[in-house]
Design a protein around this motif. Structure first.
Motif, short mmCIF file in Angstrom:
data_model
loop_
_atom_site.label_atom_id
_atom_site.label_comp_id
_atom_site.label_asym_id
_atom_site.label_seq_id
_atom_site.Cartn_x
_atom_site.Cartn_y
_atom_site.Cartn_z
N GLY A 215 7.89 25.97 -46.58
CA GLY A 215 8.68 24.83 -46.17
C GLY A 215 7.91 23.52 -46.36
N GLN A 216 8.63 22.43 -46.42
CA GLN A 216 8.01 21.13 -46.59
C GLN A 216 8.72 20.09 -45.73
OE1 GLN A 216 8.32 20.11 -50.73
NE2 GLN A 216 10.51 19.77 -50.67
N THR A 217 7.96 19.07 -45.38
CA THR A 217 8.47 17.94 -44.61
C THR A 217 8.42 16.71 -45.49
OG1 THR A 217 7.55 18.95 -42.61
CG2 THR A 217 8.22 16.64 -42.48
N GLN A 218 9.41 15.86 -45.36
CA GLN A 218 9.46 14.70 -46.23
C GLN A 218 9.90 13.47 -45.47
OE1 GLN A 218 12.82 16.39 -48.70
NE2 GLN A 218 13.49 14.27 -48.64
N ALA A 219 9.55 12.32 -46.05
CA ALA A 219 10.00 11.02 -45.57
C ALA A 219 10.23 10.15 -46.80
CB ALA A 219 8.97 10.38 -44.64
N SER A 220 11.06 9.13 -46.67
CA SER A 220 11.42 8.32 -47.82
C SER A 220 11.40 6.84 -47.47
CB SER A 220 12.81 8.71 -48.35
OG SER A 220 13.79 8.49 -47.37
N ALA A 221 11.30 6.04 -48.50
CA ALA A 221 11.34 4.58 -48.37
C ALA A 221 12.22 4.04 -49.47
CB ALA A 221 9.94 3.98 -48.47
N ARG A 222 13.07 3.10 -49.15
CA ARG A 222 13.98 2.50 -50.12
C ARG A 222 13.52 1.07 -50.40
NH1 ARG A 222 19.10 3.87 -51.77
NH2 ARG A 222 19.14 5.49 -50.17
N VAL A 223 13.25 0.79 -51.68
CA VAL A 223 12.76 -0.52 -52.11
C VAL A 223 13.67 -1.03 -53.22
CG1 VAL A 223 10.83 -1.81 -53.07
CG2 VAL A 223 10.39 0.07 -51.49
N THR A 224 14.14 -2.25 -53.11
CA THR A 224 14.99 -2.85 -54.14
C THR A 224 14.12 -3.35 -55.29
OG1 THR A 224 16.61 -3.53 -52.48
CG2 THR A 224 16.71 -4.62 -54.63
N VAL A 225 14.42 -2.87 -56.51
CA VAL A 225 13.73 -3.31 -57.72
C VAL A 225 14.64 -4.31 -58.42
CG1 VAL A 225 12.64 -2.60 -59.87
CG2 VAL A 225 12.61 -1.07 -57.91
N VAL A 226 14.18 -5.55 -58.51
CA VAL A 226 14.99 -6.62 -59.10
C VAL A 226 14.49 -6.92 -60.51
CG1 VAL A 226 15.49 -7.61 -56.86
CG2 VAL A 226 13.51 -8.40 -58.10
N PRO A 227 15.38 -7.38 -61.40
CA PRO A 227 14.95 -7.68 -62.77
C PRO A 227 13.89 -8.77 -62.81
CG PRO A 227 17.35 -7.61 -62.58
CD PRO A 227 16.81 -7.60 -61.19
N GLU A 228 13.10 -8.74 -63.88
CA GLU A 228 12.08 -9.77 -64.05
C GLU A 228 12.74 -11.14 -64.18
OE1 GLU A 228 12.49 -7.17 -66.00
OE2 GLU A 228 10.60 -6.19 -66.52
N PRO A 229 12.16 -12.18 -63.56
CA PRO A 229 12.73 -13.53 -63.71
C PRO A 229 12.60 -14.00 -65.15
CG PRO A 229 10.61 -13.61 -62.58
CD PRO A 229 10.97 -12.16 -62.69
N SER A 230 13.66 -14.60 -65.66
CA SER A 230 13.70 -15.07 -67.05
C SER A 230 13.55 -16.58 -67.06
CB SER A 230 15.02 -14.67 -67.71
OG SER A 230 15.12 -15.23 -68.99
N ARG A 231 12.82 -17.10 -68.05
CA ARG A 231 12.64 -18.55 -68.18
C ARG A 231 13.91 -19.22 -68.68
NH1 ARG A 231 7.41 -20.45 -68.05
NH2 ARG A 231 5.80 -18.87 -67.85
N THR A 232 14.69 -18.50 -69.45
CA THR A 232 15.90 -19.07 -70.02
C THR A 232 17.10 -18.26 -69.57
OG1 THR A 232 15.68 -17.74 -72.01
CG2 THR A 232 14.68 -19.93 -72.03
N ILE A 233 18.23 -18.93 -69.53
CA ILE A 233 19.46 -18.27 -69.15
C ILE A 233 20.07 -17.64 -70.39
CG2 ILE A 233 21.78 -18.65 -68.27
CD1 ILE A 233 20.69 -20.86 -66.54
N GLU A 234 20.37 -16.35 -70.29
CA GLU A 234 20.90 -15.62 -71.44
C GLU A 234 22.30 -16.11 -71.77
OE1 GLU A 234 20.71 -14.13 -74.43
OE2 GLU A 234 19.27 -12.84 -73.40
#
Length: 895
Positions: A215-234
């Motif tokens: 058997g195993q015990t587990q725990a989790s963490a949720r982290v929001t990954v956001v896109p890299e900031p862009s210098r120009t607007i697409e």
């Protein structure tokens, strides 16, 4: 050890007291003499016997192990003369009590006895999240801390592993020992993926297992990954493209290749696919050839330009690639198309022009007409064909008839194929034939085949195949030259792992009336089996072949292979020995040894190896070997650096061609092809309200979308649903107490193809602290007249309003008469008290106008003052004027 010592001490105490048993007036006995299993608490019964002639008041003394709590059993009891009472003793077992045997002793009046209890071993791990970041930029790393605690009562060897749904997770501590109730903080390191186009949640899971436990015990963490900031607007739709540039040790390697595939228009269904590869020298080490190709594909049409295999049907095809162009379109039930090409790779060159027309009266039937004209080369001439395809249920049938005209005269060809499947059976039957005057790839050949498969009980399957192929090379050689090959096999497979196959081959050649014939029969067995170390396959063949030149001989072939999956990839080795003598495999025997491996040296580095060596047993024996190796590393910007080498031994190649290596640098590009027209795009900029500079690294939320501002404060969202959305910012920005200046709501029109834009300023929030108190009239004059106001204490439950241009905020005073407005955007505000003052009272002041600067704090005070009623006296022949009730009181000083 500890439990044994307790039992020994108890026994010794009993033995020491034994000589005085007769003199004792009280006897104590445990009700149970066996071992009691202890859980969270232990309850045992003891009998207390009074051997005196008078009544006895007895107070038992319960002795428990250190750290254990006595819950019941120490209360005094009265025992009649020559009587016996039962005492229930209850002891609470601490959670951290180590596994073992313990004694619970009851004493009193010189008597004693013990109950033996055993604490069983308890194994339990607990993993909980302690700290994790709220968000991380795509391509960056983050750390999360977890607490691992041993809730058992024995030491535990803990093994840890981590898994990330988006990135690559690793842990520094993967194995350690925890004592009972001991805890340790562990850290998991995750590198998030680069190149995300939209924010996604990464779920980090940490698994803990004890050595020897499943058997195993587990725990989790949720982290929001956001896109890299862009210098120009697409603003443009871009096609994903890869450019590989190479520096090689010889000209046997193509110096560059460019390929990509993607949509041609935003929101459209037209796709573009292209490949451009540079030429090599006379020898190509890796089988590459120069290729230049572009293809446009839509639901109703497609266009191709460059190197391709342009073909319409099997009988009209030249079966070789060419440089040309093709276009076909579908409208309703009809499809029309044409192509033209030059055979630049064929030794005799030549060109071709073709057109076709197809009709599909219904979903089951398709009819076609094809016309081809080839000039130059070995297949010059004109070919016309008619084709039909019919599908009924699980059975498909294709028929084609062709006629031709060339310098060799008129020719003809035909092709028929029927295949289908039903339940656990399938079959495929085909026939193709062309005469020697037909200018096609099937010239002078006839081929007929049959394959059938059947499976029973999901465990056993049978297969049979047979075919005959005849080639007439008389027109090419100038003499009568006919070759014929007949092949037939039957096979049975058990559990998809064990196969037995019987085969027969007959080969005949007729040259200028001289006929040579040969035949062979053989049996082949193959087995695949999972082993402890991995998987293994074994294949063996034995047969008998004979012909006029070599006579009869027996041939054998044995091949063995092993495959093992390792922690970072897979490894395989194989070997093969062929004795020689088979009609289909040649007369020379061979011995081959080889292996391959695919390993992930690190999350960004990969290694592949493949090599083999073959020894040919012939009149001129020798070794032929080849080794391929490739090492690649993925860079943080999405590029890749690769080193590939091929070493060839034996053969007739030159030394420069036998050892070839090149260094490749792969660059991911996004080539703009059209302007974006996707609805739901929102572009904006977040600035500092004081300086006007862009705020970088701010996490901005708009509806369901999340993005982070670049160094100029610019941010972009895609796929935002239509409607009204509210902008918000995460607390992990550089402005921990930032507020929007202005209206943070944004209206998104989902029907617009142009992006919605916004510009919002943020500033540090201001604060307003308010104190509300009530006052009464104080009569301190000599004649008792009021001359001042006295404080009557704070005013609780007073409602205050803070009104601005767009918002109105409400607060209620506490019991001490105070309240505060926090997170107030800078600007002009009005503070007032909601509701009317009580009778004969007024608020002073009743409203306050103020201008708040970013980060400013202001304190205001409101007073509830008494108001006198106005009195009017009317007498005979005179009138007294009104007198304000507060004319004097308002001038009185406030204490």
């Amino acid at each position: 050890m500890r439990g044994a010592l307790a039992v020994a001490l108890t026994t010794a105490g009993t033995l020491c007291a034994a000589p005085n048993l007769g003199a004792q007036s009280v006897r104590i006995r445990a009700a149970r003499t066996d071992t009691i299993i202890a859980r969270s608490a232990v309850t045992a019964a003891f009998t207390i016997a009074n051997q005196r002639t008078e009544r006895l008041t007895f107070t038992p003394v319960v002795e428990a192990p250190s750290g254990w709590t006595v819950l019941m059993g120490s209360t005094s009891i009265t025992i009649a003369a020559d009587a016996m009472e039962v005492v229930m003793v209850s002891v609470m077992v601490p959670a951290k009590a180590a596994a073992g045997t313990y004694a619970i002793r009851v004493t009193g009046a010189g008597a004693l006895d013990s109950a033996i209890v055993r604490v069983p071993q308890r194994r339990l791990l607990e993993v909980s999240l302690m700290e994790r970041p709220g968000f991380v930029v795509s391509g960056k790393s983050y750390d999360a801390n977890f607490l691992v605690r041993n809730r058992g009562n024995a030491p535990a060897v803990v093994r840890l592993s981590a898994r990330s749904t988006l990135g690559a997770a690793a842990m520094a501590d993967t194995s350690f020992t925890l004592l009972a109730e001991e805890a340790r903080t562990v850290a998991a390191h995750v590198r998030s993926p680069a190149g995300l186009s939209a924010a996604s949640d990464d779920v980090l899971e940490v698994f803990a297992t004890q050595f020897g436990e499943t058997g195993q015990t587990q725990a989790s963490a949720r982290v929001t990954v956001v896109p890299e900031p862009s210098r120009t607007i697409e603003e443009f739709l871009r096609v994903p493209t890869r450019v590989n540039l190479r520096a090689a040790s010889s000209d046997a390697v193509s110096p560059f290749e460019i390929f990509g595939r993607g949509s041609l228009r935003d929101g459209g269904s037209t796709l573009v696919d292209f490949v451009f590869r540079g030429p090599t020298g006379k020898f190509s080490a890796f089988g590459e050839r120069d290729e230049y190709r572009v293809q446009l594909q839509a639901p109703s049409w497609q266009a191709r330009l460059g190197d391709n295999v342009y073909m319409m049907t099997p009988l009209t095809s030249a079966a070789q690639p060419g440089m040309g162009a093709a276009l076909d379109a579908t409208r309703g039930a009809f499809t029309v198309g044409a192509h033209g090409q030059e055979f630049r790779r064929a030794p005799a060159k030549g060109s071709e022009a073709a057109a076709f027309l197809r009709a599909r009266p219904n979903d089951d039937l398709s009819l076609g007409l094809q016309l081809v004209r080839r000039a130059g080369g070995e297949l010059a001439g004109r070919v016309g064909s008619a084709s039909a395809s019919l599908s009924r249920g699980a059975v498909n049938a294709d028929v084609e008839l062709a006629r031709s005209q060339s310098s060799s005269g008129s020719g003809s060809a035909r092709a028929v194929r029927v295949n289908g499947s039903a339940s656990s059976n399938s079959f495929d039957i085909g026939h193709q034939q062309a005469d020697t005057a037909f200018p096609g790839a099937q010239r002078g050949a006839a081929h007929t085949y049959l394959t059938a498969n059947s499976q029973y009980f999901d465990h056993v399957s049978f297969a049979a195949s047979g075919g005959t192929h005849t080639s007439d090379l008389s027109r090419t050689t100038g003499v009568r030259y006919v070759e014929r090959l007949d092949v037939g096999t039957v096979a049975a497979t058990l559990l998809d792992r064990y196969t037995l196959e019987l085969g027969s081959v007959m080969r005949g050649t007729t040259i200028a009336g001289v006929k040579q014939a040969g035949h062979q029969r053989g049996a082949r067995a193959r087995a695949e089996q999972e082993m402890i170390f991995g998987s293994m396959s074994l294949e063996s063949e034995v047969g008998r072949a004979s012909d006029a030149m070599l006579g009869s001989r027996t041939y054998t072939e044995v091949a063995i292979a092993a495959h093992r999956a390792v922690r970072r990839g897979a490894v395989a080795v194989w070997g093969e020995r062929y004795s020689g003598g088979s009609i289909t495999k040649g007369t020379d025997g061979t011995v081959t040894l080889g292996g391959d491996a695919s390993l992930r040296l690190s999350p960004s580095m990969h290694l592949t190896l493949m090599g083999f060596g073959t020894r040919v047993r012939s009149s001129l024996p020798g070794w032929h070997s080849q080794v391929d190796a490739q090492l690649s590393r993925d860079l943080p910007n999405g590029s890749r650096v690769s080193l590939r080498a091929r070493l060839i031994g034996g053969g007739t190649l030159s030394a420069a061609d036998q050892s070839v290596a090149y260094l490749e640098y792969g660059i991911p590009l996004r080539v703009p092809v059209s302007r974006l027209r996707t609805p739901g795009r929102v572009y904006g900029r977040v600035v500092d309200a004081v300086s006007g500079n862009g705020v970088s690294g701010a996490l901005v939320r708009l509806g369901p979308q999340v993005a982070i501002t670049d160094t100029h404060g610019q941010v972009a969202f895609g796929g935002v649903p239509g409607g009204e959305h509210r902008l918000s910012m995460s607390q992990e920005t550089s402005f921990a107490d930032a507020v929007f200046v202005g209206d943070p709501t944004l209206q998104v029109d989902s029907s617009r193809t142009q992006p919605t834009t916004f510009r919002f300023a943020i500033a540090r929030s201001a604060r307003v602290d308010i104190d509300v108190r009530q006052f009464v009239i104080s009569r301190t004059g000599v004649s008792g007249a009021p001359d001042s106001l006295a404080s009557a204490g704070p005013l609780a439950n007073a409602t205050l309003m803070l009104t601005g241009e767009r918002d109105t905020l409400f607060r209620t005073t506490r019991d001490d008469g105070t309240t505060s407005f926090t997170d107030v955007p800078p600007g002009r505000w009005v503070v007032s008290i909601r509701g009317d003052a009580p009778a004969f009272h007024r608020f002073d002041p009743d409203r306050v106008e103020l201008t708040l600067a970013p980060g400013e704090s202001k304190a205001l005070s409101f007073r509830l003052l008494p108001r006198r009623r106005e009195v009017q006296l009317i007498g005979d022949g005179q009138e007294l004027r009104n007198e304000a009730a507060e004319s004097k009181a308002s001038q009185a000083p406030v204490p």
